[in-house]
Design a protein around this motif. Structure first.
Motif, PDB file in Angstrom:
ATOM      1  N   GLN A  48      60.335  80.232  55.893  1.00 28.88           N
ATOM      2  CA  GLN A  48      61.248  79.533  56.791  1.00 28.88           C
ATOM      3  C   GLN A  48      62.522  80.342  56.902  1.00 28.88           C
ATOM      4  O   GLN A  48      63.147  80.650  55.887  1.00 28.88           O
ATOM      5  CB  GLN A  48      61.580  78.137  56.270  1.00 28.88           C
ATOM      6  CG  GLN A  48      62.531  77.380  57.204  1.00 28.88           C
ATOM      7  CD  GLN A  48      62.896  76.004  56.691  1.00 28.88           C
ATOM      8  OE1 GLN A  48      62.387  75.567  55.657  1.00 28.88           O
ATOM      9  NE2 GLN A  48      63.780  75.318  57.399  1.00 28.88           N
ATOM     10  N   PRO A  49      62.911  80.711  58.108  1.00 28.71           N
ATOM     11  CA  PRO A  49      64.160  81.479  58.231  1.00 28.71           C
ATOM     12  C   PRO A  49      65.321  80.698  57.633  1.00 28.71           C
ATOM     13  O   PRO A  49      65.512  79.524  57.967  1.00 28.71           O
ATOM     14  CB  PRO A  49      64.329  81.644  59.746  1.00 28.71           C
ATOM     15  CG  PRO A  49      62.976  81.413  60.324  1.00 28.71           C
ATOM     16  CD  PRO A  49      62.296  80.440  59.414  1.00 28.71           C
ATOM     17  N   PRO A  50      66.105  81.314  56.744  1.00 28.31           N
ATOM     18  CA  PRO A  50      67.250  80.595  56.167  1.00 28.31           C
ATOM     19  C   PRO A  50      68.285  80.209  57.216  1.00 28.31           C
ATOM     20  O   PRO A  50      68.904  79.154  57.124  1.00 28.31           O
ATOM     21  CB  PRO A  50      67.828  81.584  55.160  1.00 28.31           C
ATOM     22  CG  PRO A  50      66.792  82.621  54.949  1.00 28.31           C
ATOM     23  CD  PRO A  50      65.960  82.657  56.168  1.00 28.31           C
ATOM     24  N   LEU A  72      66.241  88.420  63.370  1.00 26.82           N
ATOM     25  CA  LEU A  72      65.906  89.682  62.722  1.00 26.82           C
ATOM     26  C   LEU A  72      64.403  89.810  62.526  1.00 26.82           C
ATOM     27  O   LEU A  72      63.821  90.894  62.725  1.00 26.82           O
ATOM     28  CB  LEU A  72      66.621  89.787  61.372  1.00 26.82           C
ATOM     29  CG  LEU A  72      68.139  89.998  61.405  1.00 26.82           C
ATOM     30  CD1 LEU A  72      68.708  89.950  59.990  1.00 26.82           C
ATOM     31  CD2 LEU A  72      68.507  91.322  62.070  1.00 26.82           C
ATOM     32  N   ARG A  73      63.747  88.742  62.124  1.00 20.98           N
ATOM     33  CA  ARG A  73      62.290  88.764  61.955  1.00 20.98           C
ATOM     34  C   ARG A  73      61.607  89.139  63.264  1.00 20.98           C
ATOM     35  O   ARG A  73      60.693  89.975  63.297  1.00 20.98           O
ATOM     36  CB  ARG A  73      61.827  87.393  61.464  1.00 20.98           C
ATOM     37  CG  ARG A  73      60.342  87.259  61.098  1.00 20.98           C
ATOM     38  CD  ARG A  73      59.451  86.872  62.284  1.00 20.98           C
ATOM     39  NE  ARG A  73      59.992  85.803  63.094  1.00 20.98           N
ATOM     40  CZ  ARG A  73      59.784  84.503  62.849  1.00 20.98           C
ATOM     41  NH1 ARG A  73      59.079  84.132  61.807  1.00 20.98           N
ATOM     42  NH2 ARG A  73      60.288  83.593  63.674  1.00 20.98           N
ATOM     43  N   ASP A  74      62.063  88.527  64.373  1.00 24.85           N
ATOM     44  CA  ASP A  74      61.449  88.809  65.671  1.00 24.85           C
ATOM     45  C   ASP A  74      61.641  90.268  66.061  1.00 24.85           C
ATOM     46  O   ASP A  74      60.715  90.914  66.578  1.00 24.85           O
ATOM     47  CB  ASP A  74      62.040  87.891  66.742  1.00 24.85           C
ATOM     48  CG  ASP A  74      61.651  86.433  66.542  1.00 24.85           C
ATOM     49  OD1 ASP A  74      60.750  86.169  65.713  1.00 24.85           O
ATOM     50  OD2 ASP A  74      62.266  85.566  67.202  1.00 24.85           O
ATOM     51  N   GLY A 108      61.577  92.546  51.092  1.00 24.48           N
ATOM     52  CA  GLY A 108      60.656  91.494  50.675  1.00 24.48           C
ATOM     53  C   GLY A 108      60.619  90.288  51.574  1.00 24.48           C
ATOM     54  O   GLY A 108      59.835  89.369  51.349  1.00 24.48           O
ATOM     55  N   SER A 109      61.449  90.267  52.610  1.00 25.42           N
ATOM     56  CA  SER A 109      61.505  89.131  53.531  1.00 25.42           C
ATOM     57  C   SER A 109      60.930  89.534  54.885  1.00 25.42           C
ATOM     58  O   SER A 109      61.063  90.690  55.304  1.00 25.42           O
ATOM     59  CB  SER A 109      62.961  88.682  53.715  1.00 25.42           C
ATOM     60  OG  SER A 109      63.083  87.809  54.823  1.00 25.42           O
ATOM     61  N   PRO A 110      60.311  88.606  55.613  1.00 24.63           N
ATOM     62  CA  PRO A 110      59.872  88.922  56.980  1.00 24.63           C
ATOM     63  C   PRO A 110      61.011  89.341  57.903  1.00 24.63           C
ATOM     64  O   PRO A 110      60.776  89.957  58.939  1.00 24.63           O
ATOM     65  CB  PRO A 110      59.243  87.608  57.454  1.00 24.63           C
ATOM     66  CG  PRO A 110      58.788  86.940  56.204  1.00 24.63           C
ATOM     67  CD  PRO A 110      59.840  87.277  55.184  1.00 24.63           C
ATOM     68  N   SER A 111      62.246  89.010  57.519  1.00 27.44           N
ATOM     69  CA  SER A 111      63.398  89.420  58.335  1.00 27.44           C
ATOM     70  C   SER A 111      63.860  90.831  58.001  1.00 27.44           C
ATOM     71  O   SER A 111      64.825  91.323  58.589  1.00 27.44           O
ATOM     72  CB  SER A 111      64.565  88.447  58.130  1.00 27.44           C
ATOM     73  OG  SER A 111      65.067  88.539  56.795  1.00 27.44           O
TER      74      SER A 111
END
Length: 392
Positions: A18-20, A27-29, A118-121
């Motif tokens: 879940q995006p914080p 950023l993930r996109d 380590g994050s998708p973002s």
């Protein structure tokens, strides 16, 4: 240089991400689209956080850049966005930087910049000299000023008493450009928060922090004259339209006579009544009060600042998280006791601020509370629109 092993996020791997905040979603996109230019544009909008040795920061000497080896064997300087800041760890503190700051002070072109590892973002960006010129260009094109905004941590408290209490500190959160609903490792930046407490509040030890917090929660940090005058008016009438200024002045004189207060106290109260009336007229003109409204109490200024003071103390390592959260909850409960709505509270906070620091110039001390008030009362994502006043 210092190094650390690769950071793993086993828990995140087991749960849907879940995006914080909205920024990490963007950023993930951009990362998924392999859009490095778009990713850089987003980074220019936000603060980035390096982690440094607390001992080195406290000593004020040279700072080492903390590096890690990524999954491909590349050595990187790692930074986090606000929503992805790490949990508190002994010996390490967060230092706030901009993308342009990083470009200007980059330690070694052999290192890459790894954002939110380590994050998708996350994304790893090469940091050669021409790459860093691109960072500076992106920062110049974005400009240095960003409009004030309500910054919400989507994974933070957004309902219930803690969310309500944190929202009582939202004036300062908007002004300072920080997440309103976080009790985390830092408020803005460890070193700046330490300096703020020391230089502005005279607070550099846990004991001093607790004394100041006690004064804020007891509404003793601000001068007593405004609250005495407002209390007399509350007791005399529930509707300011039925209580003229002269009747209010006479009633305050009678109360002070009963208290055997010195003449200078009476003069101070009479002077503050005039200031309150003039500020309330301006508040009505600017929408801080309704056309027939008046300020019930100015204690909201101390209570609202208590929320920020708790978060600053936590950031500066002057109190544990439990003490900060407890103080914030007490401040929220005190606000609910003193006021009937977010608008009522905001007018009281504003009056306490301008009576303390503004000299009827209606300058920065006034605009710095008027603008957050307007944003918080109108923005659809504001906690003042989503968290009920009596939410507990």
């Amino acid at each position: 240089m210092t190094s650390t092993p690769p950071r793993t996020r086993a828990l995140a791997a087991r749960r849907p991400w879940q995006p914080p905040t909205e920024l990490e979603r963007r950023l993930r996109d951009a990362s998924l689209a392999d859009d490095e230019k778009g990713y850089l544009r987003i980074l220019t909008e936000t603060d980035l956080y390096l982690y440094q040795s607390k001992d080195e920061v406290d000593a004020g000497g040279p700072r080492h850049w903390r590096t890690m080896e990524d999954e491909l064997g590349n050595w990187c300087v790692t930074v986090c966005t606000a929503g992805e800041r790490l949990p508190r760890r002994a010996g390490w503190v967060a230092a706030c930087r901009t993308l342009e700051d990083l470009a200007e002070h980059w330690p070694d072109a052999r290192f890459s910049l790894y954002v939110n590892p380590g994050s998708p973002s996350g994304m790893r960006l090469r940091a050669r000299a021409w790459d860093r010129r691109g960072w500076r260009k992106a920062a110049r094109e974005a400009g240095v000023e960003h409009p004030p905004a309500v910054l919400t941590k989507l994974t933070g408290p957004r309902s219930g008493p803690l969310a309500h209490a944190l929202a009582c500190g939202a004036h300062l959160s908007v002004t300072n450009g920080v997440l309103w609903n976080e009790i985390g490792d830092v408020y803005r930046d460890y070193e700046r928060d330490v300096h703020l407490l020391r230089d502005v509040w005279g607070t550099g030890t846990p004991q001093e922090w607790q004394r100041q917090m006690n004064a804020l929660l007891a509404a003793r940090n601000s001068p007593p004259e405004p609250e005495l005058a407002l209390r007399v008016r509350r007791e005399l009438s529930r509707d300011a339209a039925t209580l003229g200024a002269e009747a209010w002045r006479r009633a305050c004189t009678a109360v002070l006579d009963e208290m055997a207060a010195p003449a200078e106290a009476g003069a101070a109260v009479q002077e503050v009544i005039g200031r309150i009336l003039r500020y309330e007229a301006r508040f009505r003109a600017d929408g801080l009060l309704p056309p027939d409204g008046y300020v019930r109490s100015a204690v909201g200024y101390d209570y609202g600042r208590a929320v920020g003071f708790a978060r600053w103390g936590l950031s500066a390592r002057l109190c544990p998280a439990e003490a900060a959260e407890g103080a914030i909850l007490r401040a929220g409960a005190a606000c609910r006791e003193a006021y009937d709505s977010w608008e009522d509270f905001s007018a009281g906070y504003a009056l306490g601020r301008v009576l303390r620091f503004d000299t009827e110039e209606f300058g920065e001390w006034y605009t710095a509370v008027l603008e957050p008030h307007r944003l918080l009362t109108r923005d659809e994502g504001s906690p003042w629109r989503t968290v009920g006043w009596r939410e507990a």
